[in-house]
Design an enzyme around this catalytic site. Sequence first.
Site, PDB file in Angstrom:
ATOM      1  N   GLU A 102       4.214 -10.195  14.615  1.00 21.77           N
ATOM      2  CA  GLU A 102       3.440 -11.823  16.285  1.00 21.77           C
ATOM      3  C   GLU A 102       3.782 -12.727  16.599  1.00 21.77           C
ATOM      4  OE1 GLU A 102      -0.950 -10.825  18.635  1.00 21.77           O
ATOM      5  OE2 GLU A 102      -0.391 -10.395  16.434  1.00 21.77           O
ATOM      6  N   ARG A 109       0.851  -1.263  -0.353  1.00 20.70           N
ATOM      7  CA  ARG A 109       0.163   0.076  -0.099  1.00 20.70           C
ATOM      8  C   ARG A 109       0.766   1.358   0.339  1.00 20.70           C
ATOM      9  NH1 ARG A 109      -4.060  -1.989   4.438  1.00 20.70           N
ATOM     10  NH2 ARG A 109      -1.727  -2.527   5.067  1.00 20.70           N
TER      11      ARG A 109
END
Lengths: 172, 172
Positions: free
Chosen positions: A95, A58
């Site tokens: 994560e 993006r």
Amino acid sequence: MSVELRRYIGEVPDFPKQGVRFRDITPLLRHPEALAASIELLAGLVERPSAVVAIESRGFIFGAGLALHWNVPFVPARKFGKLPGKTVREVYSLEYGEDSLEIHADALAPGDDVVIVDDLLATGGTARATVRLVERLGARVASLLFVIELTGLGGRERLAGREVHALMELPA
Amino acid sequence: MSVELRRYIGEVPDFPKQGVRFRDITPLLRHPEALAASIELLAGLVERPSAVVAIESRGFIFGAGLALHWNVPFVPARKFGKLPGKTVREVYSLEYGEDSLEIHADALAPGDDVVIVDDLLATGGTARATVRLVERLGARVASLLFVIELTGLGGRERLAGREVHALMELPA
């Protein structure tokens, strides 16, 4: 103006997983006046750099707009394995597990004053990896530009000592 | 002009695997006059559409330039699982296995006249999937724009009946 742009940021609960409030920039992309204003506003926050480094994928959208606006080179920072030439690579933590980014080794050089661009600053892991890539090539990171900064995730702290700008701050 | 732009396309043998001659657009991206010329030339090939649909992720670079140039919505066609809203999805074949693309279901509507943008037309699998996505939402594909068309891979044939433009044709 940044208050205006907020109206074009969607909020999707529990995406991509339970408990995460996802910020969706596609409404902004769908409103050309909002996309153009984002580019103008981002460009107005800093001096014209010698190159734009845009983070896949993006970041490519805003990075392309800024590189065209400033008439400077567009350098993609891509996921591992996508760039065909000789690269430098930096690993960053997710994560669960890790991922890595690359830029072409000949894309920047000492003397370059670079602006790094992405749509969103969250934990700052990919942004920090990109800072390291730029600096390994001897170039200087003049600043990092984001459309959205999610607060409370330590992103700005992870980029300590860098000039960081975002068009809006939103709670994570 | 297209002959000029060819000088900015790199050629990398055996990437991403043995026997493939990879066309590298990063030299073009690094030369702002070449990137700006690419956008101008692509924009000049067709009428202004009602929206640009850009294919992840290199298509985002040229798609952003075109959406800003025309002042029309930018609609991303993304890899499966990246878009947070309700989507439509199309599967396409890879050499081994398959992959899929999505767009947001509310991104386009009947009456839309869309230009699909990517950097490179090879076998046409992702482009054809994107055509189907656009048409499933009731919109019309006015044309498909590419910087590079690789000939001999059946891409243009796979898009038969569509208006297809590329700034340059190169042998696969």
